[in-house]
Design an enzyme around this catalytic site. Structure first.
Site, PDB file in Angstrom:
ATOM      1  N   CYS A  13      30.572 -11.965   2.643  1.00  0.00           N
ATOM      2  CA  CYS A  13      30.722 -13.062   1.691  1.00  0.00           C
ATOM      3  C   CYS A  13      30.375 -12.516   0.318  1.00  0.00           C
ATOM      4  O   CYS A  13      30.514 -11.316   0.077  1.00  0.00           O
ATOM      5  CB  CYS A  13      29.851 -14.257   2.081  1.00  0.00           C
ATOM      6  SG  CYS A  13      28.094 -13.861   2.207  1.00  0.00           S
ATOM      7  N   HIS A  18      -6.171  -3.513   7.371  1.00  0.00           N
ATOM      8  CA  HIS A  18      -5.005  -3.579   8.259  1.00  0.00           C
ATOM      9  C   HIS A  18      -5.232  -2.626   9.431  1.00  0.00           C
ATOM     10  O   HIS A  18      -5.137  -1.410   9.290  1.00  0.00           O
ATOM     11  CB  HIS A  18      -3.745  -3.186   7.484  1.00  0.00           C
ATOM     12  CG  HIS A  18      -2.462  -3.463   8.204  1.00  0.00           C
ATOM     13  ND1 HIS A  18      -2.048  -2.741   9.302  1.00  0.00           N
ATOM     14  CD2 HIS A  18      -1.492  -4.390   7.968  1.00  0.00           C
ATOM     15  CE1 HIS A  18      -0.879  -3.207   9.715  1.00  0.00           C
ATOM     16  NE2 HIS A  18      -0.526  -4.201   8.932  1.00  0.00           N
TER      17      HIS A  18
END
Length: 634
Positions: free
Chosen positions: A26, A562
């Protein structure tokens, strides 16, 4: 950009050419239908230079490229050795595995996506021609008006021909047979026949009363005007594809080349005019009336909801479900009230992004936001949404609020769209009534201005703080800044919150950490599965998967811990949290426990980055390996 290099990288990471069932594009996205989506390496594709993001929706694997999608699409075709005319349809097994909504979205997007450029070009020309005539700049009887109208209206008048081609490719029919079927539906002599004297009337007194002008082999044929229609040709093409498949089984291969298309068209065309066309047209009229009735219950609320949630529908590809409804409304009612309420997303997003451009102190963010702003003004929102507003969350919400405000105005004044064409500022002519400029048009202009202004004001005053631009907010950290209190020696010391061997971030296997994209710090190879609070403060972020914790000190310094690489995939397995988001903690308090051996056995690296997430706010962040601390220079 080296488009062929990017195309090669996309193909390699998507599972190779052999994993592609279907490929279209698109205005901003490559839309793949893959044989096995699990083979696609989504993270690697997202990290490619030239790729904005990846969206999985409606049975499609969508790689969002932005304004250069056409060049990348052509490069992918070239590298993969695929012709744009190849019919790479979805196989039956895969189609059966899709849900009904996914099937519908896949069908609609596959059929309409290829003709979007022609529709946008035609809609813009037709809209500007209407505007020129409405302002009295040209006469509707002039040659100029005639030629411009021919250029703009041709794609819509002959829409069944275009849709016949794309629908044929989707359903497995030879494309030119689909075009032939669509062309037959708009054959000019059909309209000529309808202008004559009826020979009889069917269903007299009902809402489907029909005058009969011709018969086929003695059977009455209900003739209808199919120019600009959408659903009848799609259903007819699907039927023709089934007929062709049946003929291919019956007719000997030595005669198939001539006789299969002959019998396919011979059967499909009469059936289309006698059965499919009338039934589907009546159904379309009924759907249009039902939607209009629902809309009329409360146009204001409808406008508010469509305007606000349209960005989400775009993200998940659900806006394709509205396309056939909108086009059906334009064909049957002469206008559409739905798209008219949802079309403000580009201007709302543009207002948000302009505020970011003006307010940000980050030159990289500005360099990304400025072209995204220009694209949004002209109706292309994906670069702005995926690259700028969505990662900052609050700015995305600002765009939704602005779109909702515009939709509220649009619905209240019952704004109508008369031409299916462009978006952004180029959509303005599409809202001029064939009878001339009216209140609906002025309301549309007011709604557009509202979308832009509200988006801009919300963002610049409330929804965006440049001091946390592109780092903290993109990983979920709050973007409301607390002024850092200057302490003694202008330095704040952060203890390393776990035991283990210290390493530099540059040694991390993940580029996000190794390139310090989230901030400066160091890493730990843990020898004990316990995380302790490095300072007194608040749990700012507690990830549901428990693999990462964000803390904020009382002076405003924020730290992310983390545990491991890609351990989010464990979904909390082997992790035990002792705190929750928003909880106050004291320095040295146990926050989290994790099973080192089990995580290693599951195949995950345990490298644990400890980083200051708003490094750009400070003079520097220095890793002190000897003292096992991070020094934040304020």
């Amino acid at each position: 950009m080296d488009y062929e290099k990017l195309a090669t990288q996309i193909i390699d990471n998507i599972g190779g050419k052999e994993n592609i069932n279907q490929l279209t594009h698109c205005v901003t996205r490559l839309r793949f239908v893959l044989k096995d989506e699990s083979k696609a390496k989504t993270k690697e594709i997202k990290d490619l230079n030239g790729v904005i993001t990846v969206v999985k929706s409606g049975g499609q694997y969508q790689v969002v490229i932005g304004n250069t999608v056409t060049q990348v699409y052509e490069a992918v075709l070239k590298v993969a050795g695929i012709s744009s005319d190849d019919n790479i349809g979805t196989n039956d097994d895969e189609s059966r595995n899709q849900g009904l909504l996914a099937k519908f979205i896949d069908i609609v997007s596959s059929i309409f996506t290829p003709i979007l450029p022609a529709m946008m070009a035609g809609g813009m020309i037709k809209g500007f021609n209407a505007m020129f005539a409405a302002f009295g700049w040209i006469s509707k009887t002039s040659g100029t008006y005639l030629l411009l109208q021919a250029a703009g209206d041709a794609v819509f008048y002959f829409l069944p021909v275009f849709l016949g081609y794309t629908a044929a490719k989707k359903f497995g029919l030879k494309p030119f047979l689909g075009m032939l079927l669509g062309a037959a539906m708009v054959y000019p002599d059909i309209l000529t026949a309808m202008s004559g004297k009826p020979i009889m009337t069917l269903f007299a007194g009902s809402f489907i009363q029909s005058a009969i002008f011709v018969k086929f082999l003695g059977v009455p044929v209900i003739l209808m005007k199919y120019s600009s229609s959408v659903i009848p040709v799609i259903v007819a093409t699907y039927m023709a594809a089934k007929i062709e498949k049946l003929m291919s089984k019956i007719i000997p291969s030595m005669l198939a080349t001539a006789l299969v298309p002959f019998f396919t068209i011979l059967i499909a065309v009469p059936l289309t005019f006698m059965l499919v066309g009338p039934v589907i047209t009546w159904a379309g009229d009924l759907v249009g009336q039902v939607i209009l009735a629902i809309y009329n219950i409360s146009p204001s609320i409808t406008g508010l909801l469509l305007g606000a949630f349209w960005p989400l529908m775009i993200m998940f590809g659900l806006h394709w479900g509205v396309v056939p409804i909108t086009m059906n409304n334009v064909g049957t009612l002469g206008y559409d009230p739905l798209w008219a309420n949802a079309i403000y997303t580009p201007l709302a997003t543009a207002g948000v992004v302009l505020a970011i451009v003006l307010k940000t102190k980050n030159s990289k963010v500005r360099s990304l936001a400025l072209p995204a702003f220009i694209s949004a003004i002209f109706g292309i929102t994906e670069p702005a949404i995926y690259g700028i507003t969505l990662p900052r969350k609050k700015t995305f919400i600002a765009g939704m609020i602005a779109g909702g405000c515009a939709g509220l105005i649009s619905g209240t004044f019952r704004v109508k769209m008369y031409i299916m064409g462009a978006t952004g500022i180029f959509s303005i002519p599409s809202f001029i009534s064939p009878k001339g400029i009216d209140v609906s048009f002025y309301a549309y202009l007011a709604a557009m201005v509202t979308a832009f202004v509200v988006g801009f004001i919300l963002t610049i005053l409330f929804m965006y703080n440049p001091t946390v631009d592109g780092t903290g907010d993109s990983m979920g950290v709050k973007d409301d800044e607390k002024k850092v209190t200057v302490i003694e020696n202008n330095m704040f010391d952060i203890d390393i919150p776990l035991k283990g061997k210290l390493e530099t971030l540059k040694d991390m296997p993940d580029e996000v950490f190794s390139q310090e994209l989230l901030g400066k710090g160091l890493a730990v190879i843990p020898s004990e599965g316990k995380i302790y609070a490095p300072f007194t403060g608040v749990i700012d972020v507690m990830f549901p998967s428990k693999h990462a914790i964000g803390l904020e000190a009382n002076n405003g310094v924020k730290v992310l811990i983390h545990v491991g690489m890609d351990t989010v995939a464990l979904n909390g397995k082997y992790f035990t949290s002792h705190v929750k988001q928003g909880q106050s903690v004291k320095k040295g308090e146990l926050l989290l426990e994790f099973d080192i051996d089990a995580i290693k056995a599951a195949g995950y690296a345990l490298d644990t980055p400890v980083i200051v997430t708003e490094t750009e706010k400070y003079l520097d962040v220095v890793a002190d390996f000897e003292k096992r601390q991070l020094h934040v220079i304020l």
